[in-house]
Design a protein around this motif. Structure first.
Motif, PDB file in Angstrom:
ATOM      1  N   GLY A  82       0.955  -1.576  -0.032  1.00 46.92           N
ATOM      2  CA  GLY A  82       0.240  -0.418   0.054  1.00 46.92           C
ATOM      3  C   GLY A  82       1.138   1.179   0.083  1.00 46.92           C
ATOM      4  N   ASP A  83       2.393   1.011   0.347  1.00 47.28           N
ATOM      5  CA  ASP A  83       3.422   2.634   0.010  1.00 47.28           C
ATOM      6  C   ASP A  83       3.242   2.912  -1.076  1.00 47.28           C
ATOM      7  OD1 ASP A  83       3.404   2.438   3.304  1.00 47.28           O
ATOM      8  OD2 ASP A  83       5.695   1.265   2.882  1.00 47.28           O
ATOM      9  N   LYS A  84       3.286   4.237  -1.601  1.00 45.58           N
ATOM     10  CA  LYS A  84       3.513   4.582  -2.433  1.00 45.58           C
ATOM     11  C   LYS A  84       4.478   4.858  -2.808  1.00 45.58           C
ATOM     12  CE  LYS A  84      -1.427   7.044  -2.612  1.00 45.58           C
ATOM     13  NZ  LYS A  84      -1.720   8.646  -3.148  1.00 45.58           N
ATOM     14  N   ALA A 109      14.795   2.459  -4.099  1.00 45.58           N
ATOM     15  CA  ALA A 109      12.767   2.949  -4.005  1.00 45.58           C
ATOM     16  C   ALA A 109      12.643   3.533  -3.012  1.00 45.58           C
ATOM     17  CB  ALA A 109      12.039   1.746  -4.090  1.00 45.58           C
ATOM     18  N   ALA A 110      11.632   4.741  -3.170  1.00 40.03           N
ATOM     19  CA  ALA A 110      11.709   5.816  -1.632  1.00 40.03           C
ATOM     20  C   ALA A 110      10.330   6.233  -1.838  1.00 40.03           C
ATOM     21  CB  ALA A 110      12.149   7.463  -2.229  1.00 40.03           C
ATOM     22  N   LYS A 111       9.441   6.096  -0.345  1.00 40.71           N
ATOM     23  CA  LYS A 111       8.751   6.461  -0.419  1.00 40.71           C
ATOM     24  C   LYS A 111       8.056   7.499  -0.908  1.00 40.71           C
ATOM     25  CE  LYS A 111       7.977   3.880   4.401  1.00 40.71           C
ATOM     26  NZ  LYS A 111       7.197   3.843   5.170  1.00 40.71           N
ATOM     27  N   VAL A 112       6.749   8.772  -1.122  1.00 44.55           N
ATOM     28  CA  VAL A 112       6.029   9.532  -2.364  1.00 44.55           C
ATOM     29  C   VAL A 112       5.575  10.272  -1.420  1.00 44.55           C
ATOM     30  CG1 VAL A 112       5.285  10.229  -3.556  1.00 44.55           C
ATOM     31  CG2 VAL A 112       6.269   8.404  -4.457  1.00 44.55           C
ATOM     32  N   PRO A 113       6.290  11.288  -0.506  1.00 41.98           N
ATOM     33  CA  PRO A 113       5.456  12.669  -0.166  1.00 41.98           C
ATOM     34  C   PRO A 113       4.483  13.268  -0.641  1.00 41.98           C
ATOM     35  CG  PRO A 113       7.412  13.074  -0.942  1.00 41.98           C
ATOM     36  CD  PRO A 113       7.581  11.804  -1.587  1.00 41.98           C
ATOM     37  N   GLU A 114       3.123  13.626   0.995  1.00 43.23           N
ATOM     38  CA  GLU A 114       2.346  14.187  -0.056  1.00 43.23           C
ATOM     39  C   GLU A 114       2.378  14.525  -0.984  1.00 43.23           C
ATOM     40  OE1 GLU A 114       3.761  14.121   3.075  1.00 43.23           O
ATOM     41  OE2 GLU A 114       2.401  11.910   3.986  1.00 43.23           O
ATOM     42  N   ASN A 115       3.524  16.122  -1.127  1.00 47.58           N
ATOM     43  CA  ASN A 115       3.205  16.734  -1.659  1.00 47.58           C
ATOM     44  C   ASN A 115       3.673  16.691  -3.109  1.00 47.58           C
ATOM     45  OD1 ASN A 115       5.864  16.576  -0.710  1.00 47.58           O
ATOM     46  ND2 ASN A 115       7.054  17.992  -1.253  1.00 47.58           N
ATOM     47  N   VAL A 116       4.023  16.082  -4.278  1.00 43.00           N
ATOM     48  CA  VAL A 116       4.398  14.883  -4.376  1.00 43.00           C
ATOM     49  C   VAL A 116       3.443  13.702  -5.643  1.00 43.00           C
ATOM     50  CG1 VAL A 116       6.234  14.038  -6.526  1.00 43.00           C
ATOM     51  CG2 VAL A 116       6.796  15.556  -4.877  1.00 43.00           C
ATOM     52  N   THR A 117       3.047  13.841  -7.222  1.00 37.42           N
ATOM     53  CA  THR A 117       1.670  13.413  -7.468  1.00 37.42           C
ATOM     54  C   THR A 117       2.850  12.090  -7.828  1.00 37.42           C
ATOM     55  OG1 THR A 117       1.672  14.209  -9.296  1.00 37.42           O
ATOM     56  CG2 THR A 117       0.329  15.406  -7.962  1.00 37.42           C
ATOM     57  N   LEU A 118       2.075  10.622  -7.920  1.00 32.03           N
ATOM     58  CA  LEU A 118       2.728  10.299  -8.289  1.00 32.03           C
ATOM     59  C   LEU A 118       3.148   9.908 -10.336  1.00 32.03           C
ATOM     60  CD1 LEU A 118       0.519   6.547  -7.144  1.00 32.03           C
ATOM     61  CD2 LEU A 118       2.609   7.209  -6.766  1.00 32.03           C
ATOM     62  N   LEU A 300      15.692  10.112  -0.431  1.00 30.50           N
ATOM     63  CA  LEU A 300      14.771  10.828  -1.211  1.00 30.50           C
ATOM     64  C   LEU A 300      14.010  11.266  -0.548  1.00 30.50           C
ATOM     65  CD1 LEU A 300      15.060  11.994  -4.137  1.00 30.50           C
ATOM     66  CD2 LEU A 300      14.565   9.873  -4.722  1.00 30.50           C
ATOM     67  N   GLU A 301      13.191  10.705   0.314  1.00 35.95           N
ATOM     68  CA  GLU A 301      11.575  10.719   0.583  1.00 35.95           C
ATOM     69  C   GLU A 301      11.382  12.233   0.983  1.00 35.95           C
ATOM     70  OE1 GLU A 301       7.331   9.312   3.675  1.00 35.95           O
ATOM     71  OE2 GLU A 301       9.632   8.718   3.562  1.00 35.95           O
ATOM     72  N   GLY A 302      13.171  12.571   2.818  1.00 35.07           N
ATOM     73  CA  GLY A 302      12.876  13.580   3.079  1.00 35.07           C
ATOM     74  C   GLY A 302      13.140  15.123   1.628  1.00 35.07           C
ATOM     75  N   TYR A 303      14.139  14.500   1.342  1.00 39.62           N
ATOM     76  CA  TYR A 303      14.426  15.440   0.133  1.00 39.62           C
ATOM     77  C   TYR A 303      13.705  16.508  -0.540  1.00 39.62           C
ATOM     78  CZ  TYR A 303      19.830  14.817   0.066  1.00 39.62           C
ATOM     79  OH  TYR A 303      20.658  15.199   0.772  1.00 39.62           O
ATOM     80  N   LEU A 304      12.224  15.432  -1.121  1.00 43.74           N
ATOM     81  CA  LEU A 304      11.498  15.613  -2.184  1.00 43.74           C
ATOM     82  C   LEU A 304      10.141  16.762  -0.802  1.00 43.74           C
ATOM     83  CD1 LEU A 304      10.349  12.319  -3.565  1.00 43.74           C
ATOM     84  CD2 LEU A 304      12.040  14.242  -4.477  1.00 43.74           C
TER      85      LEU A 304
END
Length: 349
Positions: A82-84, A109-118, A300-304
């Protein structure tokens, strides 16, 4: 469900074919991703025309991907179903992104934060890998200038206040090069682009955006003025056509390095021993690059989320996987500027 849609190359220099293939299974350290978006890159049409990456057939291309984790390997602790995520695909029957499900090593792979769309997330992996492997890899004989990464000792100090020139700032690689230079605290960050893209590149960190249409002599003078007389020891040529290579090499100070994404084409009469030319290869799947890839994707998740790195503007090509052939032809004909083409594999009819 055991099968999925995929766009394959059935044979060397063959024609793309949309077909059904088996859904791959993740190994102990892998994740299986339901691919929401796949980015298109020049390497993909070159895989067909020049057989650059295929070692066997059928072959599935595609290196940029994002989606939702469908399953995790037994040893994976960093992701759950379920992780993006966004990920760097490994072209081939299991890891290529031109399919509806792909297997990827969890450490790439890295999780996608809420401020970035898939959709946006799929614009990032290969361009970022191309920049990072050219600048930050430290292995012997690496295709890199071996600058410390921002999180390493000296990463924010070694090049602080030094000018850098990035040719082709609007390209996907150029935009990530600007952001990497900002993290290393290069200054000024000089780039070339069409004037209407200046605001976008300034927001990413460029301090000077020079008109790419300037004559060679005018561009040389503008670069020198922007650098304030300081020597330019690093040029990243994200376009790497003969004219940009010539401009970058001319701007480079003795002892500096010109990084390029295509084979060298600097005029032989201009080449001197004091200037280094390096062609980068943007893959974390090479053994010498894997450690950096793991470190970067872990951050990367933190950078994004913080905006230290951001995605490219994207254009969704309709038709799911069936739209890839048209999109790759546009790339081949140089009919794409300032945007990353993506497709949504789940929308394949």
């Amino acid at each position: 469900m055991s099968t999925q849609k995929a766009l394959i190359l059935p044979e060397k220099h063959g024609e793309w074919k949309l077909t059904d293939v088996a859904i791959p299974s993740p190994g102990p350290t892998d994740i299986l991703v339901k691919v929401a978006a796949a980015g298109l890159n020049p390497i993909d049409w070159k895989n067909k025309d020049y057989n650059i990456m295929p070692k066997s057939f059928p072959f599935i291309s595609g290196t940029d991907g994002s989606g939702v984790v469908e399953a995790v390997g037994a040893e994976v602790k960093t992701f759950t179903k379920g992780d993006k995520v966004l990920f760097l695909g490994d072209s081939g029957m299991e890891g290529g992104t031109f399919q509806q499900y792909a297997v990827v090593p969890a450490d790439l792979a890295a999780k996608v934060p809420e401020n970035v769309t898939l959709d946006q997330a799929a614009s990032i992996p290969l361009a970022l890998a191309t920049v990072a492997t050219g600048i930050w890899v430290h292995t012997p004989n690496a295709l890199s200038v071996s600058i410390p990464a921002p999180w390493e000792d000296g990463g924010e100090t070694q090049n602080a206040g030094k000018p850098i020139l990035i040719l082709g700032g609007t390209s996907t690689v150029g935009q990530h090069a600007i952001q990497a230079a900002r993290l290393n605290k290069f200054a000024p960050i000089i780039t070339t682009a069409s004037p209407h893209n200046a605001a976008r590149l300034t927001a990413l960190g460029a301090t000077h955006v020079l008109d790419r249409a300037l004559s060679p002599s005018a561009l040389s003078a503008a670069i020198a003025e922007a650098a304030g007389g300081a020597p330019i020891e690093l040029v990243y040529d994200a376009i790497s056509e003969p004219d940009t290579q010539a401009a970058g090499y001319a701007a480079l100070a003795p002892g500096g390095t010109l990084l390029m994404t295509l084979p060298p084409a600097v005029p032989a009469e201009s080449v001197v021993p004091e200037k280094k030319i390096v062609m980068v290869f943007g893959s974390f799947y090479l053994p010498g690059n894997r450690a950096l890839g793991k470190e970067l994707f872990g951050r990367l998740e933190g950078y994004l989320r913080s905006g230290a790195f951001g995605p490219n503007e994207v254009e969704v090509v309709p038709g799911g996987l069936a739209g890839i052939v048209e999109g790759l032809e546009r790339l081949k004909q140089n009919k794409v500027a300032g945007k990353k083409l993506i497709v949504r594999p789940q929308e394949t009819a």
